[in-house]
Design an enzyme around this catalytic site. Structure first.
Site, PDB file in Angstrom:
ATOM      1  N   TYR A 157       4.077   6.401  10.356  1.00  0.00           N
ATOM      2  CA  TYR A 157       3.323   5.049  10.463  1.00  0.00           C
ATOM      3  C   TYR A 157       4.106   4.060   9.496  1.00  0.00           C
ATOM      4  O   TYR A 157       4.030   3.050   9.740  1.00  0.00           O
ATOM      5  CB  TYR A 157       2.173   5.658   9.484  1.00  0.00           C
ATOM      6  CG  TYR A 157       1.009   4.681   9.263  1.00  0.00           C
ATOM      7  CD1 TYR A 157       0.980   3.974   8.097  1.00  0.00           C
ATOM      8  CD2 TYR A 157       0.004   4.711  10.123  1.00  0.00           C
ATOM      9  CE1 TYR A 157      -0.062   2.967   7.977  1.00  0.00           C
ATOM     10  CE2 TYR A 157      -1.025   3.530   9.896  1.00  0.00           C
ATOM     11  CZ  TYR A 157      -0.997   2.845   8.774  1.00  0.00           C
ATOM     12  OH  TYR A 157      -1.988   1.756   8.625  1.00  0.00           O
ATOM     13  N   HIS A 180       0.897  -1.077   0.026  1.00  0.00           N
ATOM     14  CA  HIS A 180       0.133   0.192   0.032  1.00  0.00           C
ATOM     15  C   HIS A 180       0.900   1.168   0.157  1.00  0.00           C
ATOM     16  O   HIS A 180       1.903   1.178   0.703  1.00  0.00           O
ATOM     17  CB  HIS A 180      -0.770  -0.039   1.186  1.00  0.00           C
ATOM     18  CG  HIS A 180      -2.120  -0.925   1.185  1.00  0.00           C
ATOM     19  ND1 HIS A 180      -2.903  -0.957   2.182  1.00  0.00           N
ATOM     20  CD2 HIS A 180      -2.382  -1.793   0.164  1.00  0.00           C
ATOM     21  CE1 HIS A 180      -3.878  -1.970   1.618  1.00  0.00           C
ATOM     22  NE2 HIS A 180      -3.543  -2.517   0.642  1.00  0.00           N
ATOM     23  N   PRO A 208      -3.402  -0.674  19.009  1.00  0.00           N
ATOM     24  CA  PRO A 208      -3.122  -1.252  17.730  1.00  0.00           C
ATOM     25  C   PRO A 208      -3.182   0.099  16.492  1.00  0.00           C
ATOM     26  O   PRO A 208      -3.173  -0.304  15.326  1.00  0.00           O
ATOM     27  CB  PRO A 208      -3.868  -2.301  17.396  1.00  0.00           C
ATOM     28  CG  PRO A 208      -5.166  -2.305  18.623  1.00  0.00           C
ATOM     29  CD  PRO A 208      -4.244  -1.500  19.377  1.00  0.00           C
ATOM     30  N   LYS A 230       1.709  -0.779  15.261  1.00  0.00           N
ATOM     31  CA  LYS A 230       3.399  -0.928  15.659  1.00  0.00           C
ATOM     32  C   LYS A 230       3.531  -2.130  16.513  1.00  0.00           C
ATOM     33  O   LYS A 230       4.777  -2.391  16.271  1.00  0.00           O
ATOM     34  CB  LYS A 230       3.705   0.361  16.487  1.00  0.00           C
ATOM     35  CG  LYS A 230       3.358   1.747  15.709  1.00  0.00           C
ATOM     36  CD  LYS A 230       4.669   1.665  14.588  1.00  0.00           C
ATOM     37  CE  LYS A 230       4.330   2.862  13.777  1.00  0.00           C
ATOM     38  NZ  LYS A 230       4.947   2.709  12.484  1.00  0.00           N
ATOM     39  N   TYR A 234      -9.157   4.796   8.307  1.00  0.00           N
ATOM     40  CA  TYR A 234      -9.274   4.934   9.623  1.00  0.00           C
ATOM     41  C   TYR A 234     -10.269   6.204   9.834  1.00  0.00           C
ATOM     42  O   TYR A 234     -10.363   7.167   9.176  1.00  0.00           O
ATOM     43  CB  TYR A 234      -7.831   5.639  10.265  1.00  0.00           C
ATOM     44  CG  TYR A 234      -6.776   4.436  10.291  1.00  0.00           C
ATOM     45  CD1 TYR A 234      -6.084   4.365   9.150  1.00  0.00           C
ATOM     46  CD2 TYR A 234      -6.489   4.168  11.675  1.00  0.00           C
ATOM     47  CE1 TYR A 234      -5.077   3.442   9.217  1.00  0.00           C
ATOM     48  CE2 TYR A 234      -5.364   3.099  11.766  1.00  0.00           C
ATOM     49  CZ  TYR A 234      -4.343   2.794  10.746  1.00  0.00           C
ATOM     50  OH  TYR A 234      -3.717   1.830  10.745  1.00  0.00           O
TER      51      TYR A 234
HETATM   52  P1  FAS Z   1       3.530 -12.617  21.120  1.00  0.00           P
HETATM   53  O1  FAS Z   1       2.603 -12.484  22.069  1.00  0.00           O
HETATM   54  O2  FAS Z   1       3.060 -12.561  19.604  1.00  0.00           O
HETATM   55  O3  FAS Z   1       4.165 -14.116  21.109  1.00  0.00           O
HETATM   56  C1  FAS Z   1       4.471 -14.555  22.442  1.00  0.00           C
HETATM   57  C2  FAS Z   1       4.654 -16.068  22.354  1.00  0.00           C
HETATM   58  O4  FAS Z   1       5.139 -16.474  23.596  1.00  0.00           O
HETATM   59  C3  FAS Z   1       3.165 -16.569  22.009  1.00  0.00           C
HETATM   60  O5  FAS Z   1       3.178 -17.507  20.994  1.00  0.00           O
HETATM   61  C4  FAS Z   1       2.728 -17.273  23.355  1.00  0.00           C
HETATM   62  O6  FAS Z   1       1.988 -18.632  23.230  1.00  0.00           O
HETATM   63  C5  FAS Z   1       4.373 -17.595  23.966  1.00  0.00           C
HETATM   64  N1  FAS Z   1       4.329 -17.716  25.369  1.00  0.00           N
HETATM   65  C6  FAS Z   1       3.658 -16.968  26.371  1.00  0.00           C
HETATM   66  N2  FAS Z   1       3.876 -17.479  27.620  1.00  0.00           N
HETATM   67  C7  FAS Z   1       4.684 -18.390  27.373  1.00  0.00           C
HETATM   68  C8  FAS Z   1       5.694 -19.076  28.456  1.00  0.00           C
HETATM   69  N3  FAS Z   1       5.464 -19.138  29.638  1.00  0.00           N
HETATM   70  N4  FAS Z   1       6.237 -20.034  27.692  1.00  0.00           N
HETATM   71  C9  FAS Z   1       6.528 -20.223  26.515  1.00  0.00           C
HETATM   72  N5  FAS Z   1       5.973 -19.770  25.487  1.00  0.00           N
HETATM   73  C10 FAS Z   1       4.880 -18.662  26.106  1.00  0.00           C
HETATM   74  N6  FAS Z   1      -0.464  -5.439  16.610  1.00  0.00           N
HETATM   75  C11 FAS Z   1      -0.479  -4.854  15.363  1.00  0.00           C
HETATM   76  O7  FAS Z   1       0.409  -4.212  14.704  1.00  0.00           O
HETATM   77  N7  FAS Z   1      -1.989  -4.479  14.842  1.00  0.00           N
HETATM   78  C12 FAS Z   1      -2.807  -5.475  15.237  1.00  0.00           C
HETATM   79  O8  FAS Z   1      -3.875  -5.302  14.755  1.00  0.00           O
HETATM   80  C13 FAS Z   1      -2.787  -6.135  16.437  1.00  0.00           C
HETATM   81  N8  FAS Z   1      -3.840  -6.788  16.738  1.00  0.00           N
HETATM   82  C14 FAS Z   1      -3.443  -7.650  17.988  1.00  0.00           C
HETATM   83  C15 FAS Z   1      -4.714  -8.379  18.548  1.00  0.00           C
HETATM   84  C16 FAS Z   1      -4.499  -9.340  19.709  1.00  0.00           C
HETATM   85  C17 FAS Z   1      -5.747 -10.040  20.218  1.00  0.00           C
HETATM   86  C18 FAS Z   1      -3.260  -9.174  20.360  1.00  0.00           C
HETATM   87  C19 FAS Z   1      -3.180  -9.840  21.670  1.00  0.00           C
HETATM   88  C20 FAS Z   1      -2.234  -8.448  19.817  1.00  0.00           C
HETATM   89  C21 FAS Z   1      -2.258  -7.800  18.699  1.00  0.00           C
HETATM   90  N9  FAS Z   1      -1.408  -6.883  18.129  1.00  0.00           N
HETATM   91  C22 FAS Z   1      -1.391  -6.140  17.177  1.00  0.00           C
HETATM   92  C23 FAS Z   1      -0.120  -7.002  18.762  1.00  0.00           C
HETATM   93  C24 FAS Z   1       0.800  -8.144  18.238  1.00  0.00           C
HETATM   94  O9  FAS Z   1       0.713  -8.368  16.798  1.00  0.00           O
HETATM   95  C25 FAS Z   1       1.906  -8.182  19.144  1.00  0.00           C
HETATM   96  O10 FAS Z   1       2.691  -6.941  18.861  1.00  0.00           O
HETATM   97  C26 FAS Z   1       2.840  -8.989  18.504  1.00  0.00           C
HETATM   98  O11 FAS Z   1       2.194 -10.403  18.658  1.00  0.00           O
HETATM   99  C27 FAS Z   1       4.215  -9.193  19.408  1.00  0.00           C
HETATM  100  O12 FAS Z   1       4.880 -10.408  19.020  1.00  0.00           O
HETATM  101  P2  FAS Z   1       5.611 -10.996  20.288  1.00  0.00           P
HETATM  102  O13 FAS Z   1       6.498 -10.037  21.142  1.00  0.00           O
HETATM  103  O14 FAS Z   1       6.329 -12.099  19.782  1.00  0.00           O
HETATM  104  O15 FAS Z   1       4.644 -11.483  21.315  1.00  0.00           O
HETATM  105  C1  PHB Z   2      -5.013  -5.007  10.585  1.00  0.00           C
HETATM  106  O1  PHB Z   2      -5.166  -5.215   9.574  1.00  0.00           O
HETATM  107  O2  PHB Z   2      -5.330  -6.038  11.691  1.00  0.00           O
HETATM  108  C2  PHB Z   2      -4.762  -3.536  11.184  1.00  0.00           C
HETATM  109  C3  PHB Z   2      -4.084  -2.416  10.318  1.00  0.00           C
HETATM  110  C4  PHB Z   2      -3.811  -1.622  10.903  1.00  0.00           C
HETATM  111  C5  PHB Z   2      -3.849  -0.959  12.377  1.00  0.00           C
HETATM  112  C6  PHB Z   2      -4.308  -1.850  13.150  1.00  0.00           C
HETATM  113  C7  PHB Z   2      -4.659  -3.433  12.527  1.00  0.00           C
HETATM  114  O3  PHB Z   2      -3.593   0.154  12.777  1.00  0.00           O
END
Ligand code: FAS
Ligand code: PHB
Length: 386
Positions: free
Chosen positions: A377, A72, A286, A290, A199
Site C-alpha cells: 500500500y 498518514h 482505485p 495505485k 476501507y
Molecule cells: P491521465 O489520464 O491523468 O492524463 C492523460 C492526459 O492526456 C489527460 O490530461 C488527457 O486530457 C490527455 N489526452 C488524452 N488524449 C489526448 C490526445 N489525443 N492528445 C493530447 N492529450 C490527450 N487513481 C488513484 O490512484 N486513486 C483514485 O482515486 C483514482 N480515481 C480516478 C477517477 C477517475 C474518474 C479516473 C478517470 C481515474 C482515477 N484514478 C485514480 C486513476 C488516475 O489517477 C490515473 O491513474 C492517473 O490520472 C494516471 O495519470 P496519466 O497516466 O498521466 O493519465
Molecule cells: C482518494 O482519496 O481519492 C482515494 C484514496 C484511496 C484509494 C482510492 C481513492 O484507494
C-alpha cells in the site's frame, strides 16, 4: 517544429516525465488536449505513495505538498461496525500522503512553465507517424493552425482513451478484467470524521472514507457497474455512507460521479520510438490507490532510459523499459485486485463473503499479513523494482 521528446498528454505521467527530462537538459514539448483549467480542476486520485512524494520533492515541486499534504501512518479496515487499524508506518517505516492529483498537476505545470518547457493546451487531432523510424512525427492542430512536431522519441502519456496505444495496437497484447461494479464518488465540504482512511467491507457493498483537506471529505460507495447517478440524490448517498461507514460528517456535495472499474495492461509498453507510460499502458481499480503512483513510477524508469538513448546513444535501458516497468505494474495489479476482491461485494454469495471476512481477520491477527498489505500500500521501495 522539432524537439527531442514529444510528450502526448499533460497528466501526472506526462508532466512528471517533462520535469525529469528538463533536469537532464533533454528538450521536450507537452501536448495536452484539454484546457489548463479543466486539467487542474479534474478530481481524480488523492493518495501519494512515499516514492511519489520523494520524487516530487527531489524535482523541487514538493513545497506546497509539504505544507498542505496530509501525511498518514496507516488505514482502518472496517467490518461489522469495527475499525481495525493497520499501522503502516510502524510496519514499514514509510508513509502515505493525501494530496489531490489536481494539486500535483498544478504544481508540475507551474514548475514546467517557470522553466520555459513548452506545454501546449487545447491541442486537437493529434496523430503519431513513423514511430518505427528514428524521426517519429506528431501532427496536431493548435489555435487554428496545423503543426508537425518532429521528434527523436514520442512518449504516449495520454491516458486510457488516448491515441498513443491505438497507434501501435497491432503490436500490443491486452490483458483486461472488467469488474461488475464501479465507485460512486463524492467530494463534500465537510470535515473528515476520521483522521485517516477507512476501507469498509459491508453486506451492502464496499465504502471508502477519504479526504482532501481538514475541511473536505472524499467518499466512495460501491455501486453496480451500470448504475445511473440520477438514482443517487445526495440524501440517499449520505444514508448509505452512514450505513456502511458509521460516522460521517455531512456537507455540501461539490462533485459527484461514477467511475467504472477495470484492470488493464498493454504489453509491450513500447514500439520503435514510441514509449507508453501511465494510464495509456495500464489501468488499476482505485482500491489500492495505485493509478497515479504507477504513472509516476513508469516515468521514473523512462526518463533515464531516454536520457541514455539521446545523450549517449546507449539503447539498453530504453530496450529494457517495458520489462522494468511491468515488474511494478503487475505487482500493483495484483495488490489492487487483492484489495478489490477482499472488500467488495463480488455478487458471489455468502461463501465469498465469509472468505473475505477470514482475510480481514487474518490481517487483524497476523503481523506478517498486515506487513504484506502495508508494504504494497505505501509502495515498495523504488529500487530494486519487484
Ligand atoms: P491521465 O489520464 O491523468 O492524463 C492523460 C492526459 O492526456 C489527460 O490530461 C488527457 O486530457 C490527455 N489526452 C488524452 N488524449 C489526448 C490526445 N489525443 N492528445 C493530447 N492529450 C490527450 N487513481 C488513484 O490512484 N486513486 C483514485 O482515486 C483514482 N480515481 C480516478 C477517477 C477517475 C474518474 C479516473 C478517470 C481515474 C482515477 N484514478 C485514480 C486513476 C488516475 O489517477 C490515473 O491513474 C492517473 O490520472 C494516471 O495519470 P496519466 O497516466 O498521466 O493519465
Ligand atoms: C482518494 O482519496 O481519492 C482515494 C484514496 C484511496 C484509494 C482510492 C481513492 O484507494
Amino acid at each position: 517544429m522539432r524537439t527531442q521528446v514529444g510528450i502526448v498528454g499533460g497528466g501526472p505521467a506526462g508532466l512528471t516525465l517533462a520535469m525529469l527530462l528538463q533536469r537532464e537538459n533533454i528538450e521536450c514539448v507537452v501536448l495536452e488536449a484539454r484546457d489548463r483549467a479543466y486539467v487542474e480542476k479534474r478530481v481524480r486520485a488523492g493518495l501519494l505513495e512515499q516514492n511519489t512524494v520523494d520524487l516530487l520533492r527531489e524535482l523541487g515541486v514538493g513545497a506546497r505538498l509539504d505544507r498542505e499534504g496530509l501525511e498518514h501512518s496507516g488505514v482502518y479496515l472496517r467490518h461489522h461496525e469495527t475499525n481495525h487499524y493497520v499501522d503502516m508506518a510502524a510496519l514499514t517505516g514509510r508513509h502515505i500522503t493525501i494530496y489531490g492529483q489536481q494539486e500535483v498537476v498544478k504544481d508540475l505545470t507551474n514548475a514546467l512553465l517557470d522553466r520555459d518547457v513548452p506545454v501546449h493546451f487545447e491541442v486537437a487531432n493529434v496523430a503519431l507517424h513513423d514511430v518505427d523510424s528514428d524521426n517519429p512525427r506528431i501532427t496536431f492542430e493548435h489555435q487554428g493552425d496545423k503543426h508537425v512536431l518532429t521528434c527523436d522519441v514520442i512518449a504516449g502519456c495520454d491516458g486510457f482513451h488516448g491515441v498513443s496505444r491505438q497507434t501501435i495496437a497491432e503490436h500490443i497484447t491486452e490483458y483486461e478484467y472488467v469488474y461488475p461494479f464501479g465507485w460512486l464518488g463524492i467530494l463534500a465540504e465537510a470535515p473528515p470524521a476520521t483522521e485517516e482512511l477507512i476501507y469498509a467491507w459491508h453486506p451492502n457493498g464496499f465504502a471508502l472514507h477519504s479526504m482532501r483537506s481538514p475541511n473536505v471529505s472524499r467518499l466512495y460507495l460501491q455501486v453496480p457497474a451500470d448504475e445511473d447517478i440520477e438514482e443517487w440524490p445526495d440524501d440517499r448517498i449520505w444514508e448509505e455512507l452512514r450505513t456502511r461507514l458509521g460516522d460521517v460528517n455531512e456537507g455540501n456535495v461539490s462533485e459527484k460521479g461514477i467511475t467504472p472499474m477495470r484492470s488493464f495492461v498493454a504489453e509491450p509498453m513500447q514500439h520503435g520510438r514510441l514509449f507508453l507510460a501511465g494510464d495509456a499502458a495500464h489501468i488499476v481499480p482505485p482500491t489500492g490507490a495505485k493509478g497515479l503512483n504507477l504513472a509516476v513510477n513508469d516515468v521514473r524508469l523512462l526518463a533515464p532510459a531516454l536520457t541514455d538513448l539521446l545523450k549517449s546513444s546507449s539503447p539498453e535501458l530504453a530496450e529494457g523499459y517495458t520489462t522494468a516497468a511491468l515488474r511494478r505494474v503487475w505487482r500493483a495489479q495484483d495488490f489492487s485486485n487483492y484489495m478489490t476482491q477482499m472488500l467488495h461485494d463480488l455478487y458471489g454469495g455468502p461463501f465469498q463473503g465469509r472468505l473475505q471476512l477470514a482475510r480481514l481477520e487474518y490481517i487483524a491477527r497476523s503481523e506478517a499479513a498486515a506487513r504484506s498489505l502495508a508494504e504494497n500500500y505505501v509502495g515498495l521501495p523504488a529500487q530494486p523494482d519487484f
